[in-house]
Write a protein that holds these residues in place. Structure first.
Motif, PDB file in Angstrom:
ATOM      1  N   ILE A  62       0.766  -1.074   0.081  1.00  0.00           N
ATOM      2  CA  ILE A  62       0.020  -0.037  -0.003  1.00  0.00           C
ATOM      3  C   ILE A  62       0.754   1.300   0.105  1.00  0.00           C
ATOM      4  CG2 ILE A  62      -0.160   0.034   2.486  1.00  0.00           C
ATOM      5  CD1 ILE A  62      -2.946   1.072  -0.200  1.00  0.00           C
ATOM      6  N   THR A  63       1.809   1.295   0.520  1.00  0.00           N
ATOM      7  CA  THR A  63       2.835   2.336   0.820  1.00  0.00           C
ATOM      8  C   THR A  63       3.498   2.785  -0.544  1.00  0.00           C
ATOM      9  OG1 THR A  63       3.261   1.974   3.138  1.00  0.00           O
ATOM     10  CG2 THR A  63       4.965   3.553   1.754  1.00  0.00           C
ATOM     11  N   GLU A  64       3.866   1.699  -1.284  1.00  0.00           N
ATOM     12  CA  GLU A  64       4.488   1.938  -2.572  1.00  0.00           C
ATOM     13  C   GLU A  64       3.146   2.295  -3.544  1.00  0.00           C
ATOM     14  OE1 GLU A  64       5.023  -0.538  -0.615  1.00  0.00           O
ATOM     15  OE2 GLU A  64       7.299  -0.402  -0.365  1.00  0.00           O
ATOM     16  N   PHE A  65       2.035   1.702  -3.543  1.00  0.00           N
ATOM     17  CA  PHE A  65       1.050   2.145  -4.430  1.00  0.00           C
ATOM     18  C   PHE A  65       0.531   3.495  -4.276  1.00  0.00           C
ATOM     19  CE2 PHE A  65      -3.616   2.778  -4.829  1.00  0.00           C
ATOM     20  CZ  PHE A  65      -3.834   2.193  -6.053  1.00  0.00           C
ATOM     21  N   LEU A  66       0.692   4.060  -3.047  1.00  0.00           N
ATOM     22  CA  LEU A  66       0.291   5.482  -2.682  1.00  0.00           C
ATOM     23  C   LEU A  66       1.346   6.473  -3.175  1.00  0.00           C
ATOM     24  CD1 LEU A  66      -1.798   5.089   0.547  1.00  0.00           C
ATOM     25  CD2 LEU A  66      -2.760   5.406  -1.738  1.00  0.00           C
ATOM     26  N   TYR A  67       2.599   5.782  -3.051  1.00  0.00           N
ATOM     27  CA  TYR A  67       3.783   7.004  -3.548  1.00  0.00           C
ATOM     28  C   TYR A  67       3.529   7.722  -4.823  1.00  0.00           C
ATOM     29  CZ  TYR A  67       8.509   8.361  -3.677  1.00  0.00           C
ATOM     30  OH  TYR A  67       9.548   9.230  -3.773  1.00  0.00           O
ATOM     31  N   GLN A  68       3.653   9.063  -4.335  1.00  0.00           N
ATOM     32  CA  GLN A  68       3.663  10.072  -5.589  1.00  0.00           C
ATOM     33  C   GLN A  68       2.513   9.982  -6.317  1.00  0.00           C
ATOM     34  OE1 GLN A  68       7.684   9.748  -7.579  1.00  0.00           O
ATOM     35  NE2 GLN A  68       8.161  11.474  -6.242  1.00  0.00           N
ATOM     36  N   LEU A  69       1.223   9.161  -5.812  1.00  0.00           N
ATOM     37  CA  LEU A  69      -0.172   9.479  -6.604  1.00  0.00           C
ATOM     38  C   LEU A  69      -0.607  10.999  -6.751  1.00  0.00           C
ATOM     39  CD1 LEU A  69      -2.382   6.515  -5.548  1.00  0.00           C
ATOM     40  CD2 LEU A  69      -0.791   6.881  -7.660  1.00  0.00           C
ATOM     41  N   ASP A  70      -1.181  11.244  -7.618  1.00  0.00           N
ATOM     42  CA  ASP A  70      -1.631  12.644  -7.890  1.00  0.00           C
ATOM     43  C   ASP A  70      -3.199  12.452  -7.437  1.00  0.00           C
ATOM     44  OD1 ASP A  70       0.468  14.362  -8.830  1.00  0.00           O
ATOM     45  OD2 ASP A  70       0.236  12.816 -10.596  1.00  0.00           O
ATOM     46  N   ILE A  71      -3.930  11.603  -8.056  1.00  0.00           N
ATOM     47  CA  ILE A  71      -5.231  11.362  -7.630  1.00  0.00           C
ATOM     48  C   ILE A  71      -5.529   9.917  -7.366  1.00  0.00           C
ATOM     49  CG2 ILE A  71      -7.687  11.211  -8.815  1.00  0.00           C
ATOM     50  CD1 ILE A  71      -6.416  13.356 -10.546  1.00  0.00           C
ATOM     51  N   LEU A  72      -6.367   9.593  -6.313  1.00  0.00           N
ATOM     52  CA  LEU A  72      -6.756   8.088  -6.159  1.00  0.00           C
ATOM     53  C   LEU A  72      -8.115   7.849  -6.424  1.00  0.00           C
ATOM     54  CD1 LEU A  72      -5.978   5.312  -4.828  1.00  0.00           C
ATOM     55  CD2 LEU A  72      -6.819   6.373  -2.615  1.00  0.00           C
ATOM     56  N   ILE A  73      -8.601   6.822  -7.141  1.00  0.00           N
ATOM     57  CA  ILE A  73      -9.838   6.280  -7.319  1.00  0.00           C
ATOM     58  C   ILE A  73     -10.150   5.056  -6.505  1.00  0.00           C
ATOM     59  CG2 ILE A  73     -11.487   5.713  -9.046  1.00  0.00           C
ATOM     60  CD1 ILE A  73      -9.923   7.210 -11.342  1.00  0.00           C
ATOM     61  N   ILE A  74     -10.868   5.241  -5.620  1.00  0.00           N
ATOM     62  CA  ILE A  74     -11.354   4.298  -4.680  1.00  0.00           C
ATOM     63  C   ILE A  74     -12.604   3.489  -5.393  1.00  0.00           C
ATOM     64  CG2 ILE A  74     -12.003   3.552  -2.381  1.00  0.00           C
ATOM     65  CD1 ILE A  74     -10.766   5.879  -1.414  1.00  0.00           C
ATOM     66  N   ASN A  75     -12.397   2.444  -5.885  1.00  0.00           N
ATOM     67  CA  ASN A  75     -13.546   1.644  -6.450  1.00  0.00           C
ATOM     68  C   ASN A  75     -13.624   0.180  -5.933  1.00  0.00           C
ATOM     69  OD1 ASN A  75     -15.296   0.933  -8.632  1.00  0.00           O
ATOM     70  ND2 ASN A  75     -13.657  -0.193  -9.834  1.00  0.00           N
ATOM     71  N   VAL A  76     -13.987   0.175  -4.758  1.00  0.00           N
ATOM     72  CA  VAL A  76     -13.973  -1.061  -3.983  1.00  0.00           C
ATOM     73  C   VAL A  76     -15.442  -1.211  -3.297  1.00  0.00           C
ATOM     74  CG1 VAL A  76     -13.288  -2.704  -2.099  1.00  0.00           C
ATOM     75  CG2 VAL A  76     -11.624  -0.964  -3.398  1.00  0.00           C
ATOM     76  N   PRO A  77     -16.467  -1.988  -3.925  1.00  0.00           N
ATOM     77  CA  PRO A  77     -17.683  -2.088  -3.326  1.00  0.00           C
ATOM     78  C   PRO A  77     -17.841  -3.140  -2.071  1.00  0.00           C
ATOM     79  CG  PRO A  77     -17.479  -3.600  -5.173  1.00  0.00           C
ATOM     80  CD  PRO A  77     -16.206  -2.825  -5.150  1.00  0.00           C
ATOM     81  N   PRO A  78     -18.802  -2.789  -1.252  1.00  0.00           N
ATOM     82  CA  PRO A  78     -19.099  -3.726  -0.077  1.00  0.00           C
ATOM     83  C   PRO A  78     -19.289  -5.034  -0.420  1.00  0.00           C
ATOM     84  CG  PRO A  78     -20.366  -1.581   0.192  1.00  0.00           C
ATOM     85  CD  PRO A  78     -19.747  -1.492  -1.387  1.00  0.00           C
ATOM     86  N   ARG A  79     -18.876  -5.810   0.104  1.00  0.00           N
ATOM     87  CA  ARG A  79     -19.018  -7.639  -0.085  1.00  0.00           C
ATOM     88  C   ARG A  79     -19.810  -7.796   1.110  1.00  0.00           C
ATOM     89  NH1 ARG A  79     -16.924  -8.123  -4.887  1.00  0.00           N
ATOM     90  NH2 ARG A  79     -15.034  -7.152  -5.648  1.00  0.00           N
TER      91      ARG A  79
END
Length: 268
Positions: A62-79
């Motif tokens: 997760i740390t590497e995923f978020l590193y230097q992102l300009d925009i995050l799109i959260i597309n995780v529906p409830p299960r």
């Protein structure tokens, strides 16, 4: 330098969304919960990350995923329908805590019109959500987690029923009998318009706003699903004659339409 976009959840919507951003010249980080899908994401030009959100912690990069992102799109529906039900709001709070450790400031949170519950009549973004399902309740709670953090610029996108390749409600409704909501309007949106609306938010810097994403055509369910059954050579669903004046809800994408956004892909 190209903007870098992160997409949590590269599934039915997230993968074609990621591919569309790549075609538009963005760098894209994409997450999956399945190691076997990492190579497939990489072949599409997506920088792949294994990220598994839990109720107490995150497994993966997760740390590497978020590193230097300009925009995050959260597309995780409830299960919440599977045997192993989850606390979606807790998972989103864990993700929020990780975001706070990063330099990320702009978020698109993909939500659902299910937050409006059993409200009848016309529904806009000004309508107060009154969810009646556990999924809807947890989505509202998750929305607030990000909205209440004033150091983040969070835009909420509440999509109607999703249709597109290999996905349409008629496959589940075909042949069903005794349905009571035949006079209710449909509130649907095609995958291509979902992508179009998300890209419109980014292009125009529409942050800290709420948008409904529903195609502006609302035929009655009994008419629409009969037509779709015939089109797909499936048995029609059977609706009872209404005994009440219940009208269902018509969800309007007021905020997009007021900004002259056009929906390009019909629901037929």
């Amino acid at each position: 330098m190209k903007n870098t976009i992160g997409i949590i959840g590269c599934g039915w919507l997230g993968l074609p969304l990621a591919k569309s951003f790549i075609q538009a010249g963005y760098n894209v980080h994409g997450s999956t919960t399945n190691k076997e899908k990492l190579d497939a994401l990489g072949k599409e030009g997506i920088k792949p990350f294994l990220v598994i959100l839990g109720e107490e912690s995150v497994t993966g990069s997760i740390t590497e995923f978020l590193y230097q992102l300009d925009i995050l799109i959260i597309n995780v529906p409830p299960r919440l329908r599977a045997k192993n039900k989850e606390n979606y709001a807790l998972k989103m709070n864990v993700l929020h805590n990780e975001i706070e450790k990063s330099s990320l400031k702009k978020i698109v949170f993909v939500s659902s019109t299910s937050v409006y519950g059993a409200t009848e009549g016309e529904v806009t973004e000004d309508t107060i959500p009154v969810p009646v399902t556990e999924s809807g309740r947890q989505l509202v709670e998750a929305e607030k987690i990000f909205q209440n953090n004033r150091s983040l610029q969070t835009t909420i996108l509440r999509f109607g029923g999703l249709i597109g390749p290999n996905r349409h409600p008629i496959t589940m409704l075909s042949g069903k009998k005794g349905l009571t909501n035949g006079n209710d309007p449909v509130n649907l949106i095609h995958l291509d318009d979902c992508i179009h609306l998300i890209k419109s938010v980014l292009k125009n810097n529409w942050w800290d706003q709420i948008f409904n994403g529903v195609y502006p055509n609302h035929p009655m369910k009994r008419d629409y699903y009969s037509q779709m059954a015939d089109k797909n050579k499936l048995p029609r669903p059977q609706y009872l004659n209404p005994e009440s004046l219940k009208s269902g809800k018509t969800i309007l994408s007021k905020n997009f339409l007021n900004k002259n956004i056009v929906f390009y892909t019909g629901i037929n």
